[in-house]
Design an enzyme around this catalytic site. Structure first.
Site, mmCIF file in Angstrom:
data_model
loop_
_atom_site.group_PDB
_atom_site.id
_atom_site.type_symbol
_atom_site.label_atom_id
_atom_site.label_comp_id
_atom_site.label_asym_id
_atom_site.label_seq_id
_atom_site.Cartn_x
_atom_site.Cartn_y
_atom_site.Cartn_z
ATOM 1 N N ARG A 269 40.194 40.728 27.172
ATOM 2 C CA ARG A 269 38.912 41.428 27.056
ATOM 3 C C ARG A 269 38.934 42.378 25.860
ATOM 4 O O ARG A 269 37.927 42.530 25.151
ATOM 5 C CB ARG A 269 38.596 42.150 28.368
ATOM 6 C CG ARG A 269 38.580 41.165 29.523
ATOM 7 C CD ARG A 269 38.114 41.678 30.850
ATOM 8 N NE ARG A 269 38.401 40.639 31.842
ATOM 9 C CZ ARG A 269 37.716 39.501 31.968
ATOM 10 N NH1 ARG A 269 36.688 39.261 31.176
ATOM 11 N NH2 ARG A 269 38.072 38.607 32.877
ATOM 12 N N HIS B 102 47.539 32.527 37.297
ATOM 13 C CA HIS B 102 46.867 33.436 36.372
ATOM 14 C C HIS B 102 47.679 33.747 35.122
ATOM 15 O O HIS B 102 47.105 34.159 34.106
ATOM 16 C CB HIS B 102 46.567 34.745 37.123
ATOM 17 C CG HIS B 102 45.919 35.811 36.308
ATOM 18 N ND1 HIS B 102 44.722 35.637 35.647
ATOM 19 C CD2 HIS B 102 46.305 37.093 36.043
ATOM 20 C CE1 HIS B 102 44.387 36.757 35.027
ATOM 21 N NE2 HIS B 102 45.341 37.655 35.232
ATOM 22 N N TRP C 60 38.234 44.145 41.236
ATOM 23 C CA TRP C 60 37.154 44.419 40.282
ATOM 24 C C TRP C 60 36.127 45.377 40.888
ATOM 25 O O TRP C 60 35.379 46.022 40.161
ATOM 26 C CB TRP C 60 36.460 43.117 39.893
ATOM 27 C CG TRP C 60 37.109 42.400 38.743
ATOM 28 C CD1 TRP C 60 38.431 42.092 38.597
ATOM 29 C CD2 TRP C 60 36.448 41.900 37.580
ATOM 30 N NE1 TRP C 60 38.631 41.420 37.421
ATOM 31 C CE2 TRP C 60 37.435 41.279 36.778
ATOM 32 C CE3 TRP C 60 35.125 41.887 37.150
ATOM 33 C CZ2 TRP C 60 37.137 40.676 35.557
ATOM 34 C CZ3 TRP C 60 34.821 41.278 35.936
ATOM 35 C CH2 TRP C 60 35.827 40.686 35.150
ATOM 36 N N ASP D 178 44.255 38.321 30.282
ATOM 37 C CA ASP D 178 43.660 39.208 31.280
ATOM 38 C C ASP D 178 42.955 40.365 30.574
ATOM 39 O O ASP D 178 42.109 40.150 29.715
ATOM 40 C CB ASP D 178 44.757 39.659 32.262
ATOM 41 C CG ASP D 178 44.235 40.433 33.445
ATOM 42 O OD1 ASP D 178 43.658 39.815 34.361
ATOM 43 O OD2 ASP D 178 44.404 41.671 33.456
ATOM 44 N N ARG D 179 43.289 41.635 30.892
ATOM 45 C CA ARG D 179 42.624 42.769 30.236
ATOM 46 C C ARG D 179 42.814 42.706 28.728
ATOM 47 O O ARG D 179 41.919 43.067 27.956
ATOM 48 C CB ARG D 179 43.157 44.099 30.766
ATOM 49 C CG ARG D 179 43.219 44.249 32.262
ATOM 50 C CD ARG D 179 41.948 43.888 32.961
ATOM 51 N NE ARG D 179 40.875 44.824 32.715
ATOM 52 C CZ ARG D 179 39.635 44.662 33.185
ATOM 53 N NH1 ARG D 179 39.315 43.598 33.878
ATOM 54 N NH2 ARG D 179 38.701 45.570 32.929
ATOM 55 N N TYR E 284 39.038 49.535 34.446
ATOM 56 C CA TYR E 284 38.088 48.732 35.214
ATOM 57 C C TYR E 284 36.734 49.433 35.332
ATOM 58 O O TYR E 284 35.678 48.776 35.313
ATOM 59 C CB TYR E 284 38.662 48.408 36.592
ATOM 60 C CG TYR E 284 39.640 47.264 36.558
ATOM 61 C CD1 TYR E 284 39.225 45.969 36.821
ATOM 62 C CD2 TYR E 284 40.977 47.474 36.240
ATOM 63 C CE1 TYR E 284 40.118 44.906 36.781
ATOM 64 C CE2 TYR E 284 41.883 46.420 36.198
ATOM 65 C CZ TYR E 284 41.443 45.128 36.463
ATOM 66 O OH TYR E 284 42.337 44.079 36.404
#
Length: 297
Positions: free
Chosen positions: A117, A279, A159, A113-114, A220
């Site tokens: 990134r 997820h 988001w 997830d984050r 975000y």
């Protein structure tokens, strides 16, 4: 002096410490022996999301499982101009610094997830530090925003909600943070009962902190702004290290994207597999996740 919480019942054999890097205190769990492996969590979790996988991985690797800046028990700086303190560049630089302070100049990374990134940006900014890269249930941020449609906006509404100017989302979530947190997780977990109640208690504890909720929004906001600027600047760069993409077969990412193809646009050596879950494979399907990680790492 900030008390360091420890979770030996969830991560047996691990130790916890605070590591100061870039002026930010990063809470870090370490355990095991062998080649270094950095595990990066996502939103709205913290490092305990890895508790079903990390002890098994620690039999072969030295595991480093931090809380990202802004999350869990790590420090929560203000976002700064353009939310740059929560750019994936800043967050990745933290983690490279943590690994270097622990004596690891080169290491493997698994990011969910984050955290995925952050790991993506790390592989571009610090290729000399990253040996192998595993990205769990994400496609590139710029790709997801560029291909936004009604289905994506419906499934991933946060988001667009969390990026609204402060303090709108922070104030609304503060009305019932437990409800927002639990609804968010429940909407993405497709195997009921996968989140250990002891871990959910810690997720709730961390999310109860207004500073963490603000930091998550800043994360975000950065993704919808300065991160896209960084991505556009590096549009022609490719991740050079081997990349494994994993995703939940029952989740949004696998349903809406050809995951492997999106990463082949960004990296030179990509393979990928779906896992029968939603997820969060590390909580929903840890045995299959470990199988894929063992084969790749």
């Amino acid at each position: 002096m900030i008390a360091i919480r420890k979770f030996p019942g969830l991560l047996p054999g691990f130790s916890w410490r605070d590591i100061e890097v870039n002026g930010v205190r990063i809470r870090t769990a370490t355990g095991g022996n062998g080649p270094p492996l950095l595990l990066l969590h996502g939103h709205p979790q913290m490092h305990l999301t890895w508790h079903k996988a990390a002890p098994a991985l620690a039999k072969r690797f030295t595991i480093v499982a931090p809380d990202l800046r802004g999350y869990g028990d790590s420090a929560k700086p203000e976002g700064g101009m353009d939310h740059a303190n929560y750019s994936k560049r800043a967050m990745a630089d933290d983690q490279v610094g943590v690994m270097h302070q622990l004596g690891f100049e080169r290491f493997m990374v698994v990011g969910h997830d984050r955290g995925g990134r952050v790991a993506h940006r790390m592989a571009l900014d610090a290729p000399q530090s990253v040996e192998k890269l595993v990205l769990v249930d994400i496609v590139p941020t710029a790709t997801m925003y560029a291909r936004t449609n009604m289905e994506f906006a419906r499934r991933y509404f946060w988001w667009f909600f969390l990026i609204q100017p402060a303090p709108l989302p922070e104030r609304l979530i503060s009305g019932d943070p437990d409800f927002f947190l639990e609804s968010h997780i429940a909407g993405q977990i497709k195997i009921p009962g996968s989140v250990d109640p002891r871990v959910m208690v810690e997720y709730r504890r961390c999310y109860a902190d207004p500073a963490m909720r603000h930091a998550a929004c800043e994360d975000y906001r950065a993704a919808a702004g300065i991160d896209l600027v960084h991505d556009a600047t590096d549009a022609d760069k490719r991740i050079e290290v081997p990349l494994l993409a994993l995703w939940g077969a029952r989740g949004t990412v696998g349903a809406l994207y050809d995951v492997v193809e999106t990463w082949r646009e960004k990296a030179v050596d990509v393979r990928g597999y779906a896992i029968d879950c939603g997820h969060s494979p590390q909580e929903e399907a840890p045995a299959e996740l470990l199988h894929r990680l063992d084969a790749f790492l």
